[in-house]
Scaffold this motif. Structure first.
Motif, PDB file in Angstrom:
ATOM      1  N   GLY A  78       0.887  -1.075   0.010  1.00 22.34           N
ATOM      2  CA  GLY A  78      -0.154   0.059  -0.142  1.00 22.34           C
ATOM      3  C   GLY A  78       0.795   1.288  -0.022  1.00 22.34           C
ATOM      4  N   PRO A  79       0.340   2.510   0.051  1.00 17.97           N
ATOM      5  CA  PRO A  79       1.140   3.666   0.105  1.00 17.97           C
ATOM      6  C   PRO A  79       2.047   3.817   1.450  1.00 17.97           C
ATOM      7  CG  PRO A  79      -1.088   4.201   0.012  1.00 17.97           C
ATOM      8  CD  PRO A  79      -1.084   2.651   0.261  1.00 17.97           C
ATOM      9  N   LEU A  80       1.663   3.343   2.562  1.00 18.32           N
ATOM     10  CA  LEU A  80       2.215   3.658   3.622  1.00 18.32           C
ATOM     11  C   LEU A  80       3.711   2.820   3.604  1.00 18.32           C
ATOM     12  CD1 LEU A  80       3.154   4.877   6.369  1.00 18.32           C
ATOM     13  CD2 LEU A  80       2.012   2.932   7.418  1.00 18.32           C
ATOM     14  N   PRO A  81       3.605   1.250   3.354  1.00 12.39           N
ATOM     15  CA  PRO A  81       4.772   0.527   3.018  1.00 12.39           C
ATOM     16  C   PRO A  81       5.815   1.122   1.930  1.00 12.39           C
ATOM     17  CG  PRO A  81       2.998  -0.964   3.195  1.00 12.39           C
ATOM     18  CD  PRO A  81       2.344   0.641   2.960  1.00 12.39           C
ATOM     19  N   TRP A  82       5.258   1.701   0.928  1.00  9.29           N
ATOM     20  CA  TRP A  82       6.164   2.402  -0.155  1.00  9.29           C
ATOM     21  C   TRP A  82       6.924   3.428   0.114  1.00  9.29           C
ATOM     22  CZ3 TRP A  82       8.462   0.017  -3.912  1.00  9.29           C
ATOM     23  CH2 TRP A  82       7.918  -1.051  -4.499  1.00  9.29           C
ATOM     24  N   ILE A  83       6.221   4.318   1.273  1.00 14.48           N
ATOM     25  CA  ILE A  83       6.977   5.452   1.782  1.00 14.48           C
ATOM     26  C   ILE A  83       7.947   5.117   2.774  1.00 14.48           C
ATOM     27  CG2 ILE A  83       6.627   7.272   3.406  1.00 14.48           C
ATOM     28  CD1 ILE A  83       3.560   7.625   2.313  1.00 14.48           C
ATOM     29  N   ILE A  84       7.670   4.182   3.561  1.00 16.58           N
ATOM     30  CA  ILE A  84       8.805   3.476   4.217  1.00 16.58           C
ATOM     31  C   ILE A  84       9.885   3.065   3.571  1.00 16.58           C
ATOM     32  CG2 ILE A  84       9.252   1.571   5.819  1.00 16.58           C
ATOM     33  CD1 ILE A  84       6.599   1.753   6.897  1.00 16.58           C
ATOM     34  N   ILE A  85       9.477   2.235   2.307  1.00 14.54           N
ATOM     35  CA  ILE A  85      10.896   1.633   1.563  1.00 14.54           C
ATOM     36  C   ILE A  85      11.521   2.707   1.047  1.00 14.54           C
ATOM     37  CG2 ILE A  85      11.021   0.564  -0.624  1.00 14.54           C
ATOM     38  CD1 ILE A  85       8.377  -1.100  -0.207  1.00 14.54           C
ATOM     39  N   LEU A  86      10.899   3.642   0.256  1.00 14.78           N
ATOM     40  CA  LEU A  86      11.610   4.796  -0.155  1.00 14.78           C
ATOM     41  C   LEU A  86      12.380   5.796   0.839  1.00 14.78           C
ATOM     42  CD1 LEU A  86       9.312   6.110  -2.868  1.00 14.78           C
ATOM     43  CD2 LEU A  86      11.275   4.593  -3.096  1.00 14.78           C
ATOM     44  N   GLY A  87      11.852   5.971   1.794  1.00 13.51           N
ATOM     45  CA  GLY A  87      12.518   6.707   2.962  1.00 13.51           C
ATOM     46  C   GLY A  87      13.593   5.687   3.556  1.00 13.51           C
ATOM     47  N   SER A  88      13.552   4.664   3.624  1.00 12.80           N
ATOM     48  CA  SER A  88      14.463   3.805   4.333  1.00 12.80           C
ATOM     49  C   SER A  88      15.659   3.820   3.087  1.00 12.80           C
ATOM     50  CB  SER A  88      14.012   2.524   4.468  1.00 12.80           C
ATOM     51  OG  SER A  88      15.066   1.456   4.716  1.00 12.80           O
ATOM     52  N   ALA A  89      15.337   3.563   1.996  1.00 12.81           N
ATOM     53  CA  ALA A  89      16.298   3.570   0.826  1.00 12.81           C
ATOM     54  C   ALA A  89      17.132   4.951   0.932  1.00 12.81           C
ATOM     55  CB  ALA A  89      15.723   3.376  -0.423  1.00 12.81           C
ATOM     56  N   ALA A  90      16.627   6.011   0.969  1.00 13.88           N
ATOM     57  CA  ALA A  90      17.076   7.577   0.879  1.00 13.88           C
ATOM     58  C   ALA A  90      17.906   7.466   2.028  1.00 13.88           C
ATOM     59  CB  ALA A  90      16.198   8.422   0.808  1.00 13.88           C
ATOM     60  N   PHE A  91      17.340   7.216   3.448  1.00  8.99           N
ATOM     61  CA  PHE A  91      18.054   7.201   4.548  1.00  8.99           C
ATOM     62  C   PHE A  91      19.711   6.512   4.468  1.00  8.99           C
ATOM     63  CE2 PHE A  91      19.436   5.551   8.790  1.00  8.99           C
ATOM     64  CZ  PHE A  91      19.235   6.641   9.453  1.00  8.99           C
ATOM     65  N   VAL A  92      19.556   5.220   4.119  1.00 12.42           N
ATOM     66  CA  VAL A  92      20.696   4.433   3.887  1.00 12.42           C
ATOM     67  C   VAL A  92      21.609   5.107   2.827  1.00 12.42           C
ATOM     68  CG1 VAL A  92      21.664   2.158   3.384  1.00 12.42           C
ATOM     69  CG2 VAL A  92      19.813   2.267   4.789  1.00 12.42           C
ATOM     70  N   TRP A  93      21.145   5.345   1.744  1.00 11.15           N
ATOM     71  CA  TRP A  93      22.027   5.763   0.848  1.00 11.15           C
ATOM     72  C   TRP A  93      22.659   7.280   1.234  1.00 11.15           C
ATOM     73  CZ3 TRP A  93      19.930   8.646  -4.437  1.00 11.15           C
ATOM     74  CH2 TRP A  93      20.881   8.934  -4.991  1.00 11.15           C
ATOM     75  N   ARG A  94      22.018   8.204   1.678  1.00 11.92           N
ATOM     76  CA  ARG A  94      22.418   9.474   2.037  1.00 11.92           C
ATOM     77  C   ARG A  94      23.151   9.910   3.328  1.00 11.92           C
ATOM     78  NH1 ARG A  94      23.298  11.736  -2.734  1.00 11.92           N
ATOM     79  NH2 ARG A  94      23.580  13.564  -1.537  1.00 11.92           N
ATOM     80  N   THR A  95      22.952   8.941   4.226  1.00 10.75           N
ATOM     81  CA  THR A  95      23.608   9.113   5.732  1.00 10.75           C
ATOM     82  C   THR A  95      24.467   7.995   5.982  1.00 10.75           C
ATOM     83  OG1 THR A  95      21.957   7.898   6.999  1.00 10.75           O
ATOM     84  CG2 THR A  95      21.406   9.975   6.520  1.00 10.75           C
ATOM     85  N   ALA A  96      25.362   8.280   7.019  1.00 12.14           N
ATOM     86  CA  ALA A  96      26.547   7.103   7.308  1.00 12.14           C
ATOM     87  C   ALA A  96      25.805   6.603   8.766  1.00 12.14           C
ATOM     88  CB  ALA A  96      27.625   7.821   8.000  1.00 12.14           C
ATOM     89  N   PHE A  97      24.528   6.988   9.159  1.00  8.93           N
ATOM     90  CA  PHE A  97      23.971   6.124  10.385  1.00  8.93           C
ATOM     91  C   PHE A  97      23.760   4.813  10.232  1.00  8.93           C
ATOM     92  CE2 PHE A  97      22.584  10.639  10.752  1.00  8.93           C
ATOM     93  CZ  PHE A  97      23.112  11.150  11.872  1.00  8.93           C
ATOM     94  N   SER A  98      23.436   3.969  11.203  1.00 12.38           N
ATOM     95  CA  SER A  98      23.298   2.429  11.101  1.00 12.38           C
ATOM     96  C   SER A  98      22.090   2.184  10.584  1.00 12.38           C
ATOM     97  CB  SER A  98      23.477   2.127  12.327  1.00 12.38           C
ATOM     98  OG  SER A  98      22.825   0.713  12.486  1.00 12.38           O
ATOM     99  N   PRO A  99      22.003   1.310   9.594  1.00 20.36           N
ATOM    100  CA  PRO A  99      20.696   1.116   8.786  1.00 20.36           C
ATOM    101  C   PRO A  99      19.486   0.672   9.649  1.00 20.36           C
ATOM    102  CG  PRO A  99      22.438  -0.586   8.127  1.00 20.36           C
ATOM    103  CD  PRO A  99      22.917   0.544   9.054  1.00 20.36           C
TER     104      PRO A  99
END
Lengths: 170, 175
Positions: free
Chosen positions: A134-155
């Protein structure tokens, strides 16, 4: 029985090019169809359990060994799944160390990198298709991908946030 | 790096590797503990990917061997698998109670979505940092399409694209 478990999982280990997901169909054929060690539904549940738990997904083999024959089944399945692949990796590591002066080794190895990254991305896409209900899981997927790509914080922060969002909103 | 640190690093990777260990392994090895550079790790992982068995598990054997020989390979492998194995057995024992709770199920759905994004983000990040030449980007995209959408068997993809990648990379190196 225990020996047969060990041999079956050793065979699966050598077929598992690309990891646990690559060998899943053959694992199913061996465990459910050929040996009849468990029902199809149990197989699916145990595999899902291994996916949900921390650690390499290949440990699905261990939990199946445990279900089939208790602690010794767990040991036989785990060793069967890990030993052949680990021995091969050990030997290949030795070859690359011996060849470490060869000028062609590094570029040749770098040629494997895009295959690895492409297949890792592919497994992410397959996971996303399964999780994106649904929309919310896709927001989580994209948000998580961007977070891991753009930051050095632990996934892990992305996982925790995803879990909490899911818990509140899904 | 001492053996104990190798064990603890890999134990962390195993225990915190929800939704697969690839992303957390790269984070711990490259970003947090700086055992290997981005490129060194990518090369080890590339080899681990084309060999049978889990890519991170194969990489653990190779990294362990590189730093501490046989003891290192065994230590890294034990660190990676022992914690998750214990947890998995506990979960399997209590499976009938676990997973049925609606709160747990929706939490796990959120984690599954985040884990998918995490794996994609990791792949994008590696490609972004390594900046491979254009023809190798092509090989990566081919692997992605073959694995994610064509759903070809992984051994077949590796058999075709690994030699292609090696050949293109050697050609670029010679040029």
């Amino acid at each position: 029985m225990i020996l047969q478990l060990f041999l079956t999982f050793s065979l699966l280990s050598l077929l598992a090019i690309g990891g646990a997901n690559a060998v899943l169909p053959e694992m199913y054929r061996q465990i459910v169809e050929i040996h009849g060690w468990m029902e199809a539904a149990t197989f699916a549940q145990l595999f899902a359990l291994a996916q949900a738990a921390p650690g390499p997904n290949i440990l699905a083999a261990s939990v199946m060994g445990w279900r089939i024959a208790g602690p010794s089944g767990l040991a036989a399945a785990t060793l069967g799944m890990l030993l052949p692949a680990a021995i091969l990796a050990w030997c290949v590591a030795g070859v690359t160390q011996r060849l470490s002066r060869a000028p062609w080794l590094k570029p040749a190895q770098f040629g494997l990198v895009p295959v690895a990254i492409g297949l890792i991305a592919a497994s992410g896409v397959i996971m996303a298709e399964a999780a994106g209900t649904g929309p919310l899981p896709w927001i989580i997927i994209l948000g998580s991908a961007a977070f891991v790509w753009r930051t050095a914080f632990s996934p892990l922060w992305a996982l925790a946030a995803g879990g909490v969002l899911g818990w509140i909103l899904l | 790096m001492r053996l104990g640190e190798l064990f603890l690093g890999y134990a962390k990777i195993g225990l915190l590797g929800f939704g697969g260990v690839a992303a957390i392994a790269r984070h711990v090895i490259v970003e947090e503990r700086k055992w290997l550079s981005e490129r060194d790790y990518a090369e080890v992982l590339g080899l681990g990917q084309v060999l049978p068995g889990p890519n991170v598990g194969n990489a653990a054997v190779m990294i362990g061997r590189r730093f501490h020989g046989f003891a290192g390979a065994v230590t890294a492998t034990a660190g990676l698998y022992s914690g998750p194995l214990a947890i998995l057995v506990l979960l399997a024992v209590f499976y009938d109670h676990f997973g049925q709770e609606p709160g747990v199920a929706s939490f796990m759905r959120g984690v599954a979505a985040a884990a998918a994004g995490m794996v994609i983000g990791m792949a994008v990040k590696m490609a972004d940092k390594l900046r491979p030449p254009i023809e190798l980007i092509g090989v990566g995209l081919l692997s992605l399409v073959a694995g994610a959408w064509l759903r070809l068997p992984l051994p077949l993809i590796v058999l075709i694209l690994a030699p292609l990648g090696i050949w293109l990379s050697l050609r670029r190196h010679a040029a």
